[in-house]
Design an enzyme around this catalytic site. Sequence first.
Site, PDB file in Angstrom:
ATOM      1  N   GLY A 221      14.116 -11.570 -36.574  1.00 27.23           N
ATOM      2  CA  GLY A 221      14.414 -11.617 -35.148  1.00 27.23           C
ATOM      3  C   GLY A 221      14.941 -12.978 -34.753  1.00 27.23           C
ATOM      4  O   GLY A 221      15.484 -13.727 -35.580  1.00 27.23           O
ATOM      5  N   SER A 222      14.759 -13.313 -33.507  1.00 38.16           N
ATOM      6  CA  SER A 222      15.350 -14.539 -32.975  1.00 38.16           C
ATOM      7  C   SER A 222      14.618 -15.786 -33.467  1.00 38.16           C
ATOM      8  O   SER A 222      13.427 -15.736 -33.805  1.00 38.16           O
ATOM      9  CB  SER A 222      15.318 -14.516 -31.443  1.00 38.16           C
ATOM     10  OG  SER A 222      13.996 -14.679 -30.976  1.00 38.16           O
ATOM     11  N   THR A 223      15.330 -16.904 -33.455  1.00 40.38           N
ATOM     12  CA  THR A 223      14.729 -18.176 -33.841  1.00 40.38           C
ATOM     13  C   THR A 223      13.606 -18.554 -32.883  1.00 40.38           C
ATOM     14  O   THR A 223      12.563 -19.074 -33.307  1.00 40.38           O
ATOM     15  CB  THR A 223      15.806 -19.271 -33.873  1.00 40.38           C
ATOM     16  OG1 THR A 223      16.814 -18.900 -34.829  1.00 40.38           O
ATOM     17  CG2 THR A 223      15.214 -20.612 -34.277  1.00 40.38           C
ATOM     18  N   THR A 225      11.558 -16.576 -31.171  1.00 41.47           N
ATOM     19  CA  THR A 225      10.354 -15.807 -31.488  1.00 41.47           C
ATOM     20  C   THR A 225       9.765 -16.264 -32.814  1.00 41.47           C
ATOM     21  O   THR A 225       8.542 -16.315 -32.973  1.00 41.47           O
ATOM     22  CB  THR A 225      10.669 -14.306 -31.522  1.00 41.47           C
ATOM     23  OG1 THR A 225      11.247 -13.913 -30.277  1.00 41.47           O
ATOM     24  CG2 THR A 225       9.414 -13.488 -31.772  1.00 41.47           C
ATOM     25  N   GLY A 226      10.616 -16.617 -33.747  1.00 39.60           N
ATOM     26  CA  GLY A 226      10.129 -17.137 -35.026  1.00 39.60           C
ATOM     27  C   GLY A 226       9.278 -18.382 -34.848  1.00 39.60           C
ATOM     28  O   GLY A 226       8.235 -18.534 -35.488  1.00 39.60           O
ATOM     29  N   GLU A 243      13.275 -14.262 -41.216  1.00 36.61           N
ATOM     30  CA  GLU A 243      14.735 -14.154 -41.168  1.00 36.61           C
ATOM     31  C   GLU A 243      15.118 -14.242 -39.704  1.00 36.61           C
ATOM     32  O   GLU A 243      14.904 -13.300 -38.930  1.00 36.61           O
ATOM     33  CB  GLU A 243      15.223 -12.831 -41.767  1.00 36.61           C
ATOM     34  CG  GLU A 243      16.731 -12.759 -41.841  1.00 36.61           C
ATOM     35  CD  GLU A 243      17.274 -11.348 -41.771  1.00 36.61           C
ATOM     36  OE1 GLU A 243      18.184 -11.119 -40.944  1.00 36.61           O
ATOM     37  OE2 GLU A 243      16.792 -10.493 -42.529  1.00 36.61           O
ATOM     38  N   CYS A 277      22.333  -9.370 -38.285  1.00 36.15           N
ATOM     39  CA  CYS A 277      21.975 -10.791 -38.411  1.00 36.15           C
ATOM     40  C   CYS A 277      22.993 -11.552 -39.240  1.00 36.15           C
ATOM     41  O   CYS A 277      23.395 -12.663 -38.890  1.00 36.15           O
ATOM     42  CB  CYS A 277      20.582 -10.918 -39.039  1.00 36.15           C
ATOM     43  SG  CYS A 277      19.282 -10.058 -38.133  1.00 36.15           S
TER      44      CYS A 277
END
Length: 472
Positions: A221-223, A225-226, A243, A277
């Site tokens: 997912g998004s950076t 949220t990461g 990822e 992605c």
Amino acid sequence: MTTYDELLQRVLGDDTSGKPVREPATGELIGYAPLHSADDLESAISRADRAQPGWAALGDAARANALRRAADLVDGSSEALVELLAREQGKPLNGPNARFEVGAVSTWLRVTADLQLDPQVVVEDENLVAELVYEPLGVVAAIGPWNWPLMIGIWQIAPSLRMGNTVIVKPSGYTPLSVLALISILNEALPADVLIGISAGRDVGALLAAHRRIAKIMFTGSTATGRSIIESSAGNLARLTLELGGNDAGIVLPDTDPEAIVGDLFWGAFINTGQTCAALKRLYVHESQYENVIDALVRFSTSVPLGPSLDETSLLGPVQNQAQFEIVSGLVEDARARGARIVTGGSPAKELGDLFYPVTLVADVTDGDPIVDEEQFGPVLPIIKYTEVDEAVRNANRLNVGLGASVWSSDLAAASEVAGKLKAGSVWINRHGTLHPLAPFGGVKGSGYGLEFGVDGLKAVAAPKVIHRPRA
């Protein structure tokens, strides 16, 4: 063979109190996804925790055979899964879309089942033998995205199960039904509580990431949220495979024949309507070929139909959700306001539905423009002119992302030299984004860390142990 209605009924039951899920292509209601609570999550983790030792004790061969049986079951229900995926995610049936994705699920299951991760002797001398082995971690949290919900889901599920872990899956709130349907099929081949789906909002997802009985988190997912997951998981030092966001660059070298590469170039950028992605999202073209490449892409794009997800002739579908649609259209409007040339597309295809956006090529933009620097994640490709190859490499490497990159050239030696200078987890020559279940995949910089696929993917969901013994 499971029908669509039977598969949907398995997931939905008779409850209409959950979250409504609608087709991106038509706005039609598909059904109400379950909304699991924090108590449901706690129960699921407890059940998975109790089931894990028995699953591990079955042994590697038995677990591999279970994955093979699961692959057969997916194949037996493939058309029902395809229809549900196409309706919920929005991707069309054909081309590199719904049937392709469901086919990838069974392929990854079988390849993962066939992988060999044998003990490795790392030291052997006159006194000592040291052997490296891998053991299960425990309970793995698999948190998936909405763009390839089944394929990316199985990337997380299959290796985790193969190595003797149990898995809690939290699908995206945009695409929960197809993932829960897949889990219901896989569970026909698995013991109880080895694989459990939790359909819930972000609050429950945050509890999953922070839970002290979760040994490993796999997230795509998004950076942003990461980063939140990293912070949430710090309390129990859960292992992570992340990822995250990508803004993949491609560089077209001056010797390239545009007509020879245009098909691969187009699908590298617009697979899944650009919602991938590792799709090509910034294209740097040498000034000598700039207009030729643009013209080739325009001509090719006219042969690729955009339309309803269940239309057998469609190859491109809607943007999956309103929030993403607004990002895509906003970036195009910003580029237009800055004086960019909208070569084709550039306005919503309202005649097809509220979330349809056509293939859009945006020329005469530069690094620093939002449409270049921000991941559009949709059917839009900015094309940037360059003069010197080193300049293109610098700009390709400029952003804090590094999931994938590509080089396009008739000269493989020249392309390989440029590929070696690009900072990305995967670099392709004369293609973009094509993945193989045996080739490790992962990002660098802000695109995350950890590897998936192949033997490296098995190691990533296991605990290494070195056994030292005296030499007999």
